[in-house]
Design an enzyme around this catalytic site. Structure first.
Site, short mmCIF file in Angstrom:
data_model
loop_
_atom_site.label_atom_id
_atom_site.label_comp_id
_atom_site.label_asym_id
_atom_site.label_seq_id
_atom_site.Cartn_x
_atom_site.Cartn_y
_atom_site.Cartn_z
CG HIS A 1 -2.05 -1.04 1.03
ND1 HIS A 1 -1.88 -2.35 1.38
CD2 HIS A 1 -3.31 -0.93 0.54
CE1 HIS A 1 -3.00 -3.02 1.12
NE2 HIS A 1 -3.88 -2.19 0.60
NE ARG B 1 -11.40 1.96 4.55
CZ ARG B 1 -10.65 0.88 4.38
NH1 ARG B 1 -11.22 -0.28 4.06
NH2 ARG B 1 -9.33 0.94 4.51
CE LYS C 1 -9.54 -0.38 7.62
NZ LYS C 1 -9.21 -1.83 7.76
CB CYS D 1 -12.97 -3.63 1.06
SG CYS D 1 -14.51 -2.72 0.97
CB SER D 2 -10.02 -7.54 3.63
OG SER D 2 -8.80 -7.68 4.35
CD GLU E 1 -6.24 -0.14 -1.09
OE1 GLU E 1 -5.61 -1.10 -1.59
OE2 GLU E 1 -6.71 -0.16 0.05
CD GLU F 1 -7.03 -3.49 -3.03
OE1 GLU F 1 -6.62 -3.62 -1.87
OE2 GLU F 1 -8.25 -3.34 -3.32
#
Length: 232
Positions: A41, A71, A75, A87-88, A150, A152
């Site tokens: 990240h 969130r 975080k 979300c993970s 991010e 992903e």
């Protein structure tokens, strides 16, 4: 700033989670190794092409309402943002690297629903997750800090179950169920209301979400697992 210093002053629990080993992939979602959640990240690594595997769960109750979470402020990435149910990332551990029928991703989803929202695994059986498709996206952290982001390949998982919630306040600030019209209003009014929406959730809502939502009784017809949708 060193990669160690970027964690200074952040929540201890969230910092420890940054040690988890995520699955590195290429642009075709081929497993090419692993790296810590922190390394995955960091913007400096993202800008050099580092890409990892992730998932987004969309959990609906039997009334057809979608469970959103906000969130927590603790975080490190996208604090205080509203997003889909969970979300993970699948981790580079036995079971979660299994790619057959996205079994590893489904196991990771079950694990994180318990961790974040207190949903017991028996309430969300592995066989009841519908793996629909994958998206590729990239985003800088909000608020922008020049440190985090991010990048992903995100597996989209749908499941429809009535569940008991015991949110982990270190992960989840608030939660709510919404109808399609309520979600559209939440997103449309975000600038006026100051509501923050995660970039991946916004992308999915703007493209596929409502079509999938209309087919909760026939999700198999919506599966597109051979396709990887680039949203960069």
């Amino acid at each position: 700033m060193s990669s160690e210093n970027v964690l200074a002053g952040l929540d201890d629990t969230q910092v420890k989670l940054m040690q988890e080993e995520c699955i590195l992939v290429d642009k075709n979602d081929k497993n090419i190794g692993s790296a810590s959640k922190k390394e995955c990240h960091l913007l400096k690594n993202i800008n050099n092409g580092m890409l990892h595997r992730a998932f987004s769960v969309f959990l609906f109750n039997t009334k057809g309402e979608l469970l959103l979470q906000q969130r927590s402020d603790e975080k490190i990435t996208f604090p205080d943002h509203f997003t889909n149910t969970c979300c993970s990332h699948p981790l580079n551990v036995e079971g979660e690297v299994d790619e057959v029928k996205a079994l590893g991703v489904r196991k990771a989803a079950q694990r994180k629903l318990k961790h974040e929202l207190g949903i017991e695994p028996q309430q969300v059986p592995l066989e009841d997750f519908h793996y629909l498709t994958r998206i590729l996206y990239k985003a800088d952290n909000v608020p922008y800090d020049g440190k985090w982001g991010e990048h992903e390949i995100d597996y989209i998982l749908f499941i429809q179950k009535d569940v008991d919630l015991v949110p982990n306040l270190n992960e989840v600030k608030s939660h709510r169920y919404v109808s399609q019209s309520e979600l559209k209003e939440l997103i449309a009014s975000r600038a006026k209301s100051g509501t923050l929406i995660t970039p991946w959730f916004k992308l999915i809502a703007e493209t596929f979400l409502y079509k999938w939502w209309d087919h909760l009784d026939d999700l198999n017809s919506q599966k597109d697992t051979d396709k990887l949708h680039s949203m960069i």
